[in-house]
Design an enzyme around this catalytic site. Sequence first.
Site, PDB file in Angstrom:
ATOM      1  N   HIS A  82       0.788  -1.038  -0.075  1.00 26.78           N
ATOM      2  CA  HIS A  82       0.011   0.320  -0.061  1.00 26.78           C
ATOM      3  C   HIS A  82       0.889   1.039  -0.018  1.00 26.78           C
ATOM      4  O   HIS A  82       2.191   0.886   0.024  1.00 26.78           O
ATOM      5  CB  HIS A  82      -0.810  -0.077   1.007  1.00 26.78           C
ATOM      6  CG  HIS A  82      -0.312   0.162   2.560  1.00 26.78           C
ATOM      7  ND1 HIS A  82       0.455  -0.698   3.241  1.00 26.78           N
ATOM      8  CD2 HIS A  82      -0.252   1.018   3.228  1.00 26.78           C
ATOM      9  CE1 HIS A  82       0.790  -0.589   4.224  1.00 26.78           C
ATOM     10  NE2 HIS A  82       0.174   0.573   4.566  1.00 26.78           N
ATOM     11  N   HIS A 113       1.338   3.971   1.710  1.00 25.76           N
ATOM     12  CA  HIS A 113       2.172   4.937   3.145  1.00 25.76           C
ATOM     13  C   HIS A 113       3.479   4.722   2.784  1.00 25.76           C
ATOM     14  O   HIS A 113       4.217   3.868   2.468  1.00 25.76           O
ATOM     15  CB  HIS A 113       1.597   4.203   4.251  1.00 25.76           C
ATOM     16  CG  HIS A 113       0.268   4.431   4.750  1.00 25.76           C
ATOM     17  ND1 HIS A 113      -0.670   3.718   5.456  1.00 25.76           N
ATOM     18  CD2 HIS A 113      -0.746   5.264   4.365  1.00 25.76           C
ATOM     19  CE1 HIS A 113      -1.825   4.150   5.781  1.00 25.76           C
ATOM     20  NE2 HIS A 113      -1.932   5.169   4.777  1.00 25.76           N
ATOM     21  N   ASP A 148       6.037   4.728   5.086  1.00 22.52           N
ATOM     22  CA  ASP A 148       6.811   3.693   5.760  1.00 22.52           C
ATOM     23  C   ASP A 148       6.854   2.396   4.978  1.00 22.52           C
ATOM     24  O   ASP A 148       7.561   1.615   5.620  1.00 22.52           O
ATOM     25  CB  ASP A 148       6.497   3.641   7.103  1.00 22.52           C
ATOM     26  CG  ASP A 148       5.007   3.009   7.421  1.00 22.52           C
ATOM     27  OD1 ASP A 148       4.223   3.502   6.630  1.00 22.52           O
ATOM     28  OD2 ASP A 148       5.069   2.065   8.227  1.00 22.52           O
ATOM     29  N   HIS A 149       6.140   2.457   3.738  1.00 21.40           N
ATOM     30  CA  HIS A 149       6.054   1.156   3.029  1.00 21.40           C
ATOM     31  C   HIS A 149       6.604   1.270   1.403  1.00 21.40           C
ATOM     32  O   HIS A 149       7.303   0.837   1.095  1.00 21.40           O
ATOM     33  CB  HIS A 149       4.773   0.264   2.976  1.00 21.40           C
ATOM     34  CG  HIS A 149       4.451   0.031   4.206  1.00 21.40           C
ATOM     35  ND1 HIS A 149       4.124  -1.270   4.513  1.00 21.40           N
ATOM     36  CD2 HIS A 149       3.768   1.065   5.397  1.00 21.40           C
ATOM     37  CE1 HIS A 149       3.602  -1.347   5.972  1.00 21.40           C
ATOM     38  NE2 HIS A 149       3.474  -0.079   6.414  1.00 21.40           N
ATOM     39  N   HIS A 204      -7.362  -0.951   5.589  1.00 17.36           N
ATOM     40  CA  HIS A 204      -6.329  -0.199   6.284  1.00 17.36           C
ATOM     41  C   HIS A 204      -6.246   1.062   5.270  1.00 17.36           C
ATOM     42  O   HIS A 204      -6.204   2.458   5.369  1.00 17.36           O
ATOM     43  CB  HIS A 204      -4.917  -0.697   6.582  1.00 17.36           C
ATOM     44  CG  HIS A 204      -3.845   0.266   6.805  1.00 17.36           C
ATOM     45  ND1 HIS A 204      -3.773   0.545   7.992  1.00 17.36           N
ATOM     46  CD2 HIS A 204      -2.662   0.467   6.254  1.00 17.36           C
ATOM     47  CE1 HIS A 204      -2.599   1.229   8.070  1.00 17.36           C
ATOM     48  NE2 HIS A 204      -2.101   1.224   7.050  1.00 17.36           N
ATOM     49  N   ASP A 264      -0.045  -3.759   6.262  1.00 10.83           N
ATOM     50  CA  ASP A 264      -0.588  -3.391   7.602  1.00 10.83           C
ATOM     51  C   ASP A 264      -2.267  -3.749   7.557  1.00 10.83           C
ATOM     52  O   ASP A 264      -2.799  -3.288   8.296  1.00 10.83           O
ATOM     53  CB  ASP A 264      -0.639  -1.706   7.640  1.00 10.83           C
ATOM     54  CG  ASP A 264       0.747  -1.335   7.727  1.00 10.83           C
ATOM     55  OD1 ASP A 264       1.873  -2.242   8.096  1.00 10.83           O
ATOM     56  OD2 ASP A 264       0.910  -0.106   7.611  1.00 10.83           O
ATOM     57  N   HIS A 323       4.820  -4.818  10.494  1.00 11.31           N
ATOM     58  CA  HIS A 323       5.275  -4.153  11.913  1.00 11.31           C
ATOM     59  C   HIS A 323       5.568  -5.148  13.111  1.00 11.31           C
ATOM     60  O   HIS A 323       4.714  -6.139  13.048  1.00 11.31           O
ATOM     61  CB  HIS A 323       4.191  -3.081  12.254  1.00 11.31           C
ATOM     62  CG  HIS A 323       4.279  -1.852  11.442  1.00 11.31           C
ATOM     63  ND1 HIS A 323       4.846  -0.720  11.681  1.00 11.31           N
ATOM     64  CD2 HIS A 323       3.502  -1.509  10.504  1.00 11.31           C
ATOM     65  CE1 HIS A 323       4.493   0.143  10.780  1.00 11.31           C
ATOM     66  NE2 HIS A 323       3.720  -0.311   9.895  1.00 11.31           N
TER      67      HIS A 323
END
Length: 274
Positions: free
Chosen positions: A71, A73, A75-76, A129, A146, A184
């Site tokens: 996805h 975001h 941090d990905h 998410h 996530d 995570h």
Amino acid sequence: MAHRLTRALRDFTLLVMTAVLHVPAFEDNYIWLVRGRSADRVAIVDPGDAGPVLEALARLRLTPVAVLCTHHHGDHVGGIPGLVRHFPLPVYGPAREAIPGITHPLKGGDEVALPELGLSLNVIDTPGHTAGHIAYHGDGMLFCGDTLFSAGCGRLFEGTAGQMHGSLKRLSALPAHTEVYCAHEYTESNLRFALAVEPDNADILGYRNEVAALRSRGLPSLPSTIARENAVNPFLRSHRAQVRAAAENFAQQTLDSDQEVFATLRRWKDTFRG
Ligand SMILES: [Zn+2]
């Protein structure tokens, strides 16, 4: 010197034993390096940061063959530009989201063939998410970003509780032995919530001890398995009487469906301080 030898031995053991390596990033992200059946090639899953990935590739003498994103975001996906500057990599990701450098937009039902790794992964739509979130499943492994965490699930940023509940049911139905690679390390805090929901669940109590032992040695709690998640994860257990009773007690009302139980659990977890 002894430290360097220990580290070299650990790296060697990892490379011989492990089809999936982990690169810690930020506070609690894992970037997965998937070797499959290859000796020295990897696919990189959800590279939020290029630096630690480039360092691991160099140290372990691994060559990347692809980037897989679940996805959009940061941090990905934040590491993608830094990686494709060094390597001409295909970038796979959800067609419905803005992924930097994407070359292969994917939707549920698509297949990602990675012949260099001897792997073929199926794409599963897992909205909730984010609106276009996808997961990758194949060869006994699940990379679920996530959506599914060990003993927990992602927050609902773009999707509805109904979408997330449906996504988790799809993942829950995968073969029991499937290894679950979440993005995570949230397992310990998720287990505190799981025990608030089901204080007497022996599987949760046993798992909590296992995870505490791993984390005290600095090791990841992951991968989990689908069998384990079905036994301990309250978000996969909204059809269970005890989970429903706990959610009804929290909501102070009768809940008419598994989906309402799920939505209540998600709201409860959003404010839970355990
Ligand atoms: Zn996310």
